[in-house]
Structure formats: structure tokens, C-alpha cells
Scaffold this active site. Structure first.
Site, short mmCIF file in Angstrom:
data_model
loop_
_atom_site.label_atom_id
_atom_site.label_comp_id
_atom_site.label_asym_id
_atom_site.label_seq_id
_atom_site.Cartn_x
_atom_site.Cartn_y
_atom_site.Cartn_z
N ARG A 72 32.36 -13.00 -2.85
CA ARG A 72 31.72 -14.13 -3.52
C ARG A 72 30.90 -14.96 -2.55
NH1 ARG A 72 35.51 -14.29 -8.03
NH2 ARG A 72 34.86 -15.79 -9.59
N ARG A 79 31.75 -24.25 -11.55
CA ARG A 79 31.80 -22.85 -11.11
C ARG A 79 30.41 -22.22 -11.12
NH1 ARG A 79 35.94 -21.16 -15.38
NH2 ARG A 79 35.66 -19.01 -14.69
N ARG A 102 36.87 -18.33 -24.24
CA ARG A 102 38.02 -17.77 -23.52
C ARG A 102 39.05 -18.86 -23.22
NH1 ARG A 102 36.92 -14.53 -17.99
NH2 ARG A 102 36.94 -16.61 -17.09
N ARG A 139 43.13 -20.49 -20.19
CA ARG A 139 42.90 -20.48 -18.75
C ARG A 139 42.38 -21.85 -18.32
NH1 ARG A 139 39.57 -15.82 -15.56
NH2 ARG A 139 38.66 -17.55 -14.42
N LYS A 192 33.06 -9.01 -15.81
CA LYS A 192 33.54 -8.15 -14.72
C LYS A 192 34.90 -7.53 -15.03
CE LYS A 192 33.27 -11.54 -11.60
NZ LYS A 192 32.60 -12.70 -12.20
P1 ATP Z 1 34.94 -13.28 -14.71
O1 ATP Z 1 35.00 -14.06 -15.97
O2 ATP Z 1 33.63 -12.53 -14.60
O3 ATP Z 1 36.11 -12.39 -14.54
P2 ATP Z 1 35.58 -15.70 -13.22
O4 ATP Z 1 34.62 -16.47 -12.35
O5 ATP Z 1 35.97 -16.30 -14.48
O6 ATP Z 1 34.94 -14.30 -13.48
P3 ATP Z 1 37.85 -14.98 -11.47
O7 ATP Z 1 37.22 -13.85 -10.75
O8 ATP Z 1 39.01 -14.70 -12.30
O9 ATP Z 1 36.87 -15.67 -12.44
O10 ATP Z 1 38.20 -16.11 -10.37
C1 ATP Z 1 38.77 -17.34 -10.72
C2 ATP Z 1 38.75 -18.33 -9.54
O11 ATP Z 1 39.48 -17.79 -8.43
C3 ATP Z 1 37.36 -18.62 -8.95
O12 ATP Z 1 36.68 -19.62 -9.67
C4 ATP Z 1 37.72 -19.03 -7.51
O13 ATP Z 1 38.19 -20.36 -7.44
C5 ATP Z 1 38.88 -18.13 -7.17
N1 ATP Z 1 38.41 -16.87 -6.52
C6 ATP Z 1 38.44 -15.63 -7.07
N2 ATP Z 1 37.90 -14.73 -6.23
C7 ATP Z 1 37.51 -15.42 -5.12
C8 ATP Z 1 36.88 -15.08 -3.91
N3 ATP Z 1 36.50 -13.82 -3.64
N4 ATP Z 1 36.62 -16.06 -3.01
C9 ATP Z 1 36.99 -17.31 -3.24
N5 ATP Z 1 37.58 -17.72 -4.36
C10 ATP Z 1 37.85 -16.80 -5.31
MG MG Z 2 37.86 -11.90 -14.18
#
Ligand code: ATP
Ligand code: MG
Length: 189
Positions: free
Chosen positions: A89, A145, A128, A134, A14
Site C-alpha cells: 500500500r 481512506r 458494506r 465493518r 480485491k
Molecule cells: P477492499 O475493500 O478492496 O478489500 P479495504 O481498503 O476496504 O479494501 P482492507 O484491505 O481490508 O480494506 O484493509 C483495511 C485497513 O487495514 C486499511 O484501511 C489499513 O488501515 C489497514 N491495512 C491493510 N493493509 C495494510 C497495509 N498493507 N499497510 C498498512 N495498513 C494496512
Molecule cells: Mg478486502
């Protein structure tokens, strides 16, 4: 306005694709993950709260996320459109987004679902974690997750199908090929 929801499991790409979309279409970008990581880095109260959830692989409560989202959205002036990355989400967040946009005479233009098989997600996220450090990109938290994704987030696929906004995107391939598919979907609007 062109309001795009970019959707997919953790590690689906994303953030990477959002940057390119922003550049090509001149949009504003809201990445809720980036917003939360910045708050954690700055040691704010919000950051402290968020860290507890993120380290457990859980979602931040809807009410908190919805407030954050509205305030970031309203900080954009004369926007050509916004890409929502990592939000919604949950179904509650999708409904709140719909209402928030409606209150501003706007709507979601399209929801792009980046689909990537689970073993590929796992490989990408572990890599990553090793490269960026991270904290939530470790095997144990990634597994949590993914469970959260399937139970709370994946139901949004049917929700957006019912809204007539859903667009599937094959999330495996070169970054350019994926981006070309995204551009084609947006240009059809
Ligand atoms: P990607 O790798 O596709 O960017 P990702 O799941 O690694 O996605 P982020 O979008 O960076 O990660 O989000 C990291 C964390 O932040 C999530 O696991 C969650 O705990 C929190 N978070 C992010 N967005 C939301 C949301 N809309 N609602 C609730 N928690 C969120
Ligand atoms: Mg992201």
C-alpha cells in the site's frame, strides 16, 4: 510460483476477486486487512495497535506490516503461488516485497489494478458497512481512506508500470466479467 498483487482503492473488489483467483489457480491468499481484523478480534497487542490506525482510516506503519507479511508468506509450504491482497500500500512496502521475494528467488508475476470510479467506491463501502458492520466502512472513515489511497497508495501504479508488471482491469461490471478479464491477463503470462 505465480505471485499476484491485487491492487485498487478501498472497495474496489480485491477480496471478492482474490477468492476466485485462489480457487482457480490454487494459490495461497494473504489479505493484510483480514489478518489485522483477526488480530483485533482476538484482542492481541498487534490488534490493539492496528485498531487505532484502522479506525482513523490510516495505514499501519510499514515496518510492522512488512514483518507480518514475511511471516505469513513463510508459513506457506510448497506453495504454487500467492495472491497479495491489500499489500503493498506504499512504495516502501512495494520495495520490501520485491526484496523479500528476491531473497527467496521469487518475484511478482503481475500487478492487477482494479479501477473503480470514486462515487461507486463510496456507494459500495457504505453498503458494506450497513451489511457487515465493518467499523471503518462509515462515510467519514471512508473519505479518509480514499485520501490515504490517493496520496500513499496510488503512486504504486507508476511504480509497477516501471517494473513492467502493471495490468489495468476495469473494476466495474459483473463479478464474472471482471473475473474473466483477470483470468485472461494471468493466462497471458
Ligand atoms: P477492499 O475493500 O478492496 O478489500 P479495504 O481498503 O476496504 O479494501 P482492507 O484491505 O481490508 O480494506 O484493509 C483495511 C485497513 O487495514 C486499511 O484501511 C489499513 O488501515 C489497514 N491495512 C491493510 N493493509 C495494510 C497495509 N498493507 N499497510 C498498512 N495498513 C494496512
Ligand atoms: Mg478486502
Amino acid at each position: 510460483m505465480l505471485n499476484i498483487v491485487i491492487f485498487g482503492a478501498p472497495g474496489s473488489g480485491k477480496g471478492t476477486q482474490s477468492e476466485r483467483i485462489v480457487e482457480k489457480f490454487g494459490l495461497n491468499h494473504i489479505s493484510t486487512g483480514d489478518v489485522l481484523r483477526a488480530e483485533i478480534k482476538n484482542g492481541t497487542e498487534l490488534g490493539k495497535t492496528a485498531k487505532g490506525y484502522i479506525d482513523q482510516g490510516q495505514l499501519i506503519p510499514d515496518a510492522l506490516m512488512i514483518d507480518i507479511l514475511a511471516s505469513v508468506f513463510d508459513s506457506f509450504k510448497d506453495s504454487k503461488g500467492v495472491i497479495f491482497d491489500g499489500f503493498p500500500r506504499t512504495i516502501a512496502q512495494a520495495e520490501a516485497l520485491k526484496q523479500m521475494l528476491k531473497d527467496r528467488n521469487q518475484e511478482v508475476s503481475i500487478m492487477l489494478d482494479l479501477e473503480v470510479p470514486e462515487d461507486e467506491l463510496m456507494t459500495r463501502l457504505i453498503k458494506r458497512g450497513q451489511e457487515s458492520g465493518r467499523a471503518d466502512d462509515n462515510e467519514e472513515t471512508i473519505k479518509k481512506r480514499l485520501v490515504v489511497y490517493h496520496s500513499q497508495t496510488a503512486p504504486l501504479i507508476d511504480w509497477y508500470k516501471k517494473e513492467g508488471k502493471y495490468q489495468h482491469i476495469q473494476g466495474v461490471g459483473t463479478m464474472d466479467a471482471i473475473f474473466n478479464d483477470i483470468v485472461a491477463a494471468i493466462e497471458k503470462l
